[in-house]
Motif scaffolding. Structure first.
Motif, PDB file in Angstrom:
ATOM      1  N   ASP A   1       0.830  -1.204   0.000  1.00 57.47           N
ATOM      2  CA  ASP A   1       0.000   0.000   0.000  1.00 57.47           C
ATOM      3  C   ASP A   1       0.864   1.253   0.000  1.00 57.47           C
ATOM      4  N   ASN A   2       1.938   1.254   0.795  1.00 56.29           N
ATOM      5  CA  ASN A   2       2.805   2.433   0.891  1.00 56.29           C
ATOM      6  C   ASN A   2       3.484   2.744  -0.443  1.00 56.29           C
ATOM      7  N   ILE A   3       4.055   1.725  -1.086  1.00 56.25           N
ATOM      8  CA  ILE A   3       4.721   1.947  -2.368  1.00 56.25           C
ATOM      9  C   ILE A   3       3.688   2.256  -3.446  1.00 56.25           C
ATOM     10  N   GLY A   4       2.521   1.621  -3.351  1.00 58.20           N
ATOM     11  CA  GLY A   4       1.455   1.930  -4.294  1.00 58.20           C
ATOM     12  C   GLY A   4       1.038   3.382  -4.210  1.00 58.20           C
ATOM     13  N   LYS A   5       0.990   3.924  -2.994  1.00 57.10           N
ATOM     14  CA  LYS A   5       0.656   5.338  -2.814  1.00 57.10           C
ATOM     15  C   LYS A   5       1.707   6.234  -3.472  1.00 57.10           C
ATOM     16  N   CYS A   6       2.990   5.876  -3.318  1.00 57.22           N
ATOM     17  CA  CYS A   6       4.060   6.652  -3.960  1.00 57.22           C
ATOM     18  C   CYS A   6       3.897   6.649  -5.474  1.00 57.22           C
ATOM     19  N   LEU A   7       3.587   5.474  -6.034  1.00 53.37           N
ATOM     20  CA  LEU A   7       3.397   5.364  -7.479  1.00 53.37           C
ATOM     21  C   LEU A   7       2.161   6.143  -7.932  1.00 53.37           C
ATOM     22  N   ARG A   8       1.094   6.067  -7.147  1.00 55.53           N
ATOM     23  CA  ARG A   8      -0.133   6.790  -7.505  1.00 55.53           C
ATOM     24  C   ARG A   8       0.123   8.300  -7.479  1.00 55.53           C
ATOM     25  N   GLU A   9       0.873   8.761  -6.485  1.00 55.65           N
ATOM     26  CA  GLU A   9       1.190  10.185  -6.409  1.00 55.65           C
ATOM     27  C   GLU A   9       2.105  10.622  -7.543  1.00 55.65           C
ATOM     28  N   ALA A  10       2.807   9.653  -8.143  1.00 54.38           N
ATOM     29  CA  ALA A  10       3.641   9.944  -9.303  1.00 54.38           C
ATOM     30  C   ALA A  10       2.864   9.773 -10.602  1.00 54.38           C
ATOM     31  N   ALA A  11       1.541   9.594 -10.491  1.00 55.33           N
ATOM     32  CA  ALA A  11       0.625   9.494 -11.644  1.00 55.33           C
ATOM     33  C   ALA A  11       0.818   8.223 -12.456  1.00 55.33           C
ATOM     34  N   PHE A  12       1.353   7.161 -11.831  1.00 54.82           N
ATOM     35  CA  PHE A  12       1.412   5.859 -12.498  1.00 54.82           C
ATOM     36  C   PHE A  12       0.033   5.198 -12.400  1.00 54.82           C
ATOM     37  N   PRO A  13      -0.383   4.486 -13.441  1.00 52.91           N
ATOM     38  CA  PRO A  13      -1.644   3.742 -13.383  1.00 52.91           C
ATOM     39  C   PRO A  13      -1.434   2.437 -12.615  1.00 52.91           C
ATOM     40  N   VAL A  14      -1.744   2.440 -11.346  1.00 49.81           N
ATOM     41  CA  VAL A  14      -1.452   1.289 -10.491  1.00 49.81           C
ATOM     42  C   VAL A  14      -2.731   0.626 -10.002  1.00 49.81           C
ATOM     43  N   THR A  15      -2.622  -0.677  -9.774  1.00 53.44           N
ATOM     44  CA  THR A  15      -3.673  -1.453  -9.121  1.00 53.44           C
ATOM     45  C   THR A  15      -3.080  -1.951  -7.818  1.00 53.44           C
ATOM     46  N   VAL A  16      -3.650  -1.525  -6.688  1.00 53.64           N
ATOM     47  CA  VAL A  16      -3.073  -1.827  -5.378  1.00 53.64           C
ATOM     48  C   VAL A  16      -4.076  -2.606  -4.531  1.00 53.64           C
ATOM     49  N   ASN A  17      -3.725  -3.824  -4.190  1.00 53.34           N
ATOM     50  CA  ASN A  17      -4.546  -4.663  -3.309  1.00 53.34           C
ATOM     51  C   ASN A  17      -6.043  -4.522  -3.595  1.00 53.34           C
ATOM     52  N   PRO A  18      -6.472  -4.916  -4.788  1.00 55.66           N
ATOM     53  CA  PRO A  18      -7.878  -4.709  -5.168  1.00 55.66           C
ATOM     54  C   PRO A  18      -8.882  -5.454  -4.297  1.00 55.66           C
ATOM     55  N   TYR A  19      -8.436  -6.482  -3.564  1.00 58.20           N
ATOM     56  CA  TYR A  19      -9.325  -7.230  -2.677  1.00 58.20           C
ATOM     57  C   TYR A  19      -8.915  -7.080  -1.217  1.00 58.20           C
ATOM     58  N   GLY A  20      -8.211  -5.998  -0.927  1.00 59.25           N
ATOM     59  CA  GLY A  20      -7.766  -5.740   0.430  1.00 59.25           C
ATOM     60  C   GLY A  20      -6.320  -6.157   0.651  1.00 59.25           C
ATOM     61  N   VAL A  21      -5.786  -5.747   1.787  1.00 58.44           N
ATOM     62  CA  VAL A  21      -4.403  -6.072   2.135  1.00 58.44           C
ATOM     63  C   VAL A  21      -4.270  -7.572   2.350  1.00 58.44           C
ATOM     64  N   MET A  22      -3.222  -8.162   1.757  1.00 55.81           N
ATOM     65  CA  MET A  22      -2.976  -9.605   1.870  1.00 55.81           C
ATOM     66  C   MET A  22      -1.591  -9.817   2.483  1.00 55.81           C
ATOM     67  N   TYR A  23      -1.516 -10.654   3.489  1.00 52.07           N
ATOM     68  CA  TYR A  23      -0.276 -10.764   4.241  1.00 52.07           C
ATOM     69  C   TYR A  23       0.533 -12.017   3.931  1.00 52.07           C
ATOM     70  N   ASN A  24      -0.111 -13.106   3.575  1.00 53.35           N
ATOM     71  CA  ASN A  24       0.599 -14.370   3.411  1.00 53.35           C
ATOM     72  C   ASN A  24       0.627 -14.808   1.942  1.00 53.35           C
ATOM     73  N   PRO A  25       1.527 -15.700   1.566  1.00 51.39           N
ATOM     74  CA  PRO A  25       1.657 -16.122   0.159  1.00 51.39           C
ATOM     75  C   PRO A  25       0.408 -16.739  -0.450  1.00 51.39           C
ATOM     76  N   VAL A  26      -0.406 -17.430   0.343  1.00 51.10           N
ATOM     77  CA  VAL A  26      -1.628 -18.027  -0.197  1.00 51.10           C
ATOM     78  C   VAL A  26      -2.615 -16.935  -0.595  1.00 51.10           C
ATOM     79  N   SER A  27      -2.811 -15.960   0.276  1.00 49.90           N
ATOM     80  CA  SER A  27      -3.742 -14.873  -0.020  1.00 49.90           C
ATOM     81  C   SER A  27      -3.236 -14.002  -1.157  1.00 49.90           C
ATOM     82  N   VAL A  28      -1.928 -13.826  -1.252  1.00 44.94           N
ATOM     83  CA  VAL A  28      -1.352 -13.103  -2.390  1.00 44.94           C
ATOM     84  C   VAL A  28      -1.693 -13.826  -3.688  1.00 44.94           C
ATOM     85  N   ARG A  29      -1.533 -15.150  -3.679  1.00 50.43           N
ATOM     86  CA  ARG A  29      -1.875 -15.938  -4.870  1.00 50.43           C
ATOM     87  C   ARG A  29      -3.357 -15.807  -5.211  1.00 50.43           C
ATOM     88  N   HIS A  30      -4.210 -15.856  -4.204  1.00 47.54           N
ATOM     89  CA  HIS A  30      -5.649 -15.727  -4.433  1.00 47.54           C
ATOM     90  C   HIS A  30      -5.980 -14.407  -5.139  1.00 47.54           C
TER      91      HIS A  30
END
Length: 277
Positions: free
Chosen positions: A35-64
């Motif tokens: 989320d933090n790096i995504g915010k930096c990219l968004r503020e730099a006007a990059f077209p970013v998709t950041v955690n569209p289904y919420g913050v994910m902490y573990n590798p299984v949820s990241v894969r999902h």
């Protein structure tokens, strides 16, 4: 000859095996650091998709998340926070969000190195299937989990670090590791780089990580774009004493013209509606 006095250890960051281009789409999935790096990219006007289904902490949820998200861009960031997962007892499935259901319905368990690696490798394979030239940047969040105890948190991070290292070695042309965890814990070893909870990195630390990331994987063209965008962004954020004055109206019109010209030069820019007001 007088010996040089060093006040900190600097983490060496090798040039990553990718070059981010100006305003190209980027997907970020994972812990709060994503989320933090995504915010930096968004503020730099990059077209970013950041955690569209919420913050994910573990590798299984990241894969999902990667399985569900509709993204076929070239650059993906995966940030790992923990190897702890919650399993729904009724089905045996790892859930990404308990949705405020009773705790008794779930069992907390941990993934070992192999399980973390297998889920990350499956994620990379899926991204490769969508786009052969995909570049995946893997990081481990520097945020410690006090609820596990600091020894338990260290073990959790160690499992993730081992899995991430193995992933980068097994997919050398598609995966690279950015040492966010090491920079915060081995270079920024001072509580002034932490938020008031003494666990999350402060904004100053996030800004420094962003700087190191840009240096490690942004192309010369992207760095030039950031230099061109910075004064325009600062002008867009200007708050006048008198919004109705002729001087401010002229300043605002000039800023909007600069934004338009920059957008014409970099058509991939994501322009926030508030910038046009």
């Amino acid at each position: 000859m007088k010996r040089q006095v060093l006040f900190r250890t600097v983490v060496d960051v090798d040039r990553l095996n990718l070059e981010v281009q100006p305003c190209e789409p980027i997907l970020l999935v994972g812990s709060c650091f994503a989320d933090n790096i995504g915010k930096c990219l968004r503020e730099a006007a990059f077209p970013v998709t950041v955690n569209p289904y919420g913050v994910m902490y573990n590798p299984v949820s990241v894969r999902h998340t990667v399985e569900k998200v509709d993204f076929d861009g070239r650059i993906v960031f995966l940030t790992l926070g923990t190897n702890h997962v919650y399993v729904l007892k009724e089905t045996g499935e790892v859930v990404d969000n308990c949705q405020k259901r009773p705790q008794r319905l779930f069992q907390e368990t941990v993934l070992d190195v192999d399980a973390c690696y297998d889920n990350l490798a499956a994620t990379v394979a899926l991204l490769q299937k969508r786009r052969q030239d995909v570049k995946v940047v893997v990081t481990v969040s520097p945020i410690r989990y006090a609820k596990y105890g600091f020894h338990g948190s260290a073990i959790s991070k160690a499992v993730l670090l081992l899995a991430a290292d193995r992933l980068a070695k097994d997919f050398p042309h598609h995966v690279c590791y950015f040492p966010a965890y090491e920079i915060v814990n081995d270079e920024l070893r001072d509580y002034r780089f932490y938020a008031p909870d003494m666990l999350h990195p402060s904004q100053q630390a996030v800004d420094y990580l962003w700087q190191r990331l840009v240096e490690s994987c942004f192309s010369e063209a992207a760095i030039k774009y950031l230099d061109e965008w910075r004064p325009v962004k600062e002008a867009l954020g200007h708050r006048p004493f008198d919004a109705e004055s002729e001087a401010y109206r002229s300043f605002k019109a000039l800023t909007q013209q600069k934004l338009k010209l920059l957008h014409e030069k970099y058509p991939g820019m994501h322009i926030e509606p508030a910038w046009m007001e």
